[in-house]
Design an enzyme around this catalytic site. Sequence first.
Site, mmCIF file in Angstrom:
data_model
loop_
_atom_site.group_PDB
_atom_site.id
_atom_site.type_symbol
_atom_site.label_atom_id
_atom_site.label_comp_id
_atom_site.label_asym_id
_atom_site.label_seq_id
_atom_site.Cartn_x
_atom_site.Cartn_y
_atom_site.Cartn_z
ATOM 1 N N LYS A 90 5.330 -0.744 1.124
ATOM 2 C CA LYS A 90 4.636 0.398 0.741
ATOM 3 C C LYS A 90 3.392 0.460 1.727
ATOM 4 C CE LYS A 90 2.107 2.773 -2.955
ATOM 5 N NZ LYS A 90 1.719 2.787 -4.352
ATOM 6 N N LYS A 130 2.350 -4.463 0.287
ATOM 7 C CA LYS A 130 1.679 -3.052 -0.042
ATOM 8 C C LYS A 130 0.352 -3.274 0.886
ATOM 9 C CE LYS A 130 -0.392 -0.624 -3.700
ATOM 10 N NZ LYS A 130 -0.921 -0.337 -5.117
#
Length: 327
Positions: free
Chosen positions: A252, A200
């Site tokens: 992400k 992320k």
Amino acid sequence: MYPDHRPRRLRTTPAMRRLVAETTTTPRNLVLPMFVAEGLSDPRPIAAMPGVVQHTQDTLVRAAHDAVAAGVGGLMLFGVPERRDATGSGADDPDGVLNRALAALRSEFGDDTVIMADTCLDEFTDHGHCGVLSRDANGRERIDNDLTVQRYVDMALAQAEAGAHVVSPSGMMDGQVGAIRSALDAANFRHTSVLAYSAKYASALYGPFREAVGSTLVGDRKTYQQDPANAREALRETRLDLAEGADMVMVKPAMLYLDVLREVAAEATVPVAAYQVSGEYAMISAAAANGWIDRDAMILESFTAIRRAGADIVLTYWAAEAAAILR
């Protein structure tokens, strides 16, 4: 004077192109992120994300029915509380907005869909960070990794108790997956899966999401989310999460990190998810609203790119709408 090879033969008709397509997206590959907020009598539109709303408990269930009927693979739930504090105490409160919503969805759908919970504190803290703040030896305020991991454990246990099939630690704290897995197993939630946000990034693409959850963040999350400049680091994080027992891993954002997604998919021995984040949604929506692109074609092409790079699962705010088109 004529070519010996004619690849165009395999592009001659829509039926032929369907037959030989190397990458496909089906509704089951899509997961719908959803927001549920306290204190609402009607859904509240999110200005930066046209078509996405903060739901009431009632409208959440109705929208979930539409998504499940369209065939989406799962639902990822985020809670937006009215009150926040330094440790995000509402995150593991059984009567908190997120856990009540999880329980309502599990009661409504049972095992007919996959109910996922965001396991992070940022929506619940008054400072907007994903963890608990403390001061280091030099008096500087930092996110305390180990105190935060304990809060994630408490949150994951509450979510599993509420009925989540999947808990999803997204705060990028060291050791979070292993601690959650051990706690779930010890509490007899051995069948609850862990979806690790393994890569992320501290991206500029999260702006609309912060409106969606009413974020109070001042500053940034660069001391715990990954540096966009780094790719090998994502593989290290993925390997650690796999070693700690992650059942699925995630990259992400998705669209600007397809190279990372490809590397993670090659490394992972479990299903790989990619999150098409709020900024990606907003950019496509804005360009389509200005007539610069074909909206539906761009949505489907973006899914193809994410799937082609290696994602088994795509989290997208278009999941329900796109599932209907794909069917």
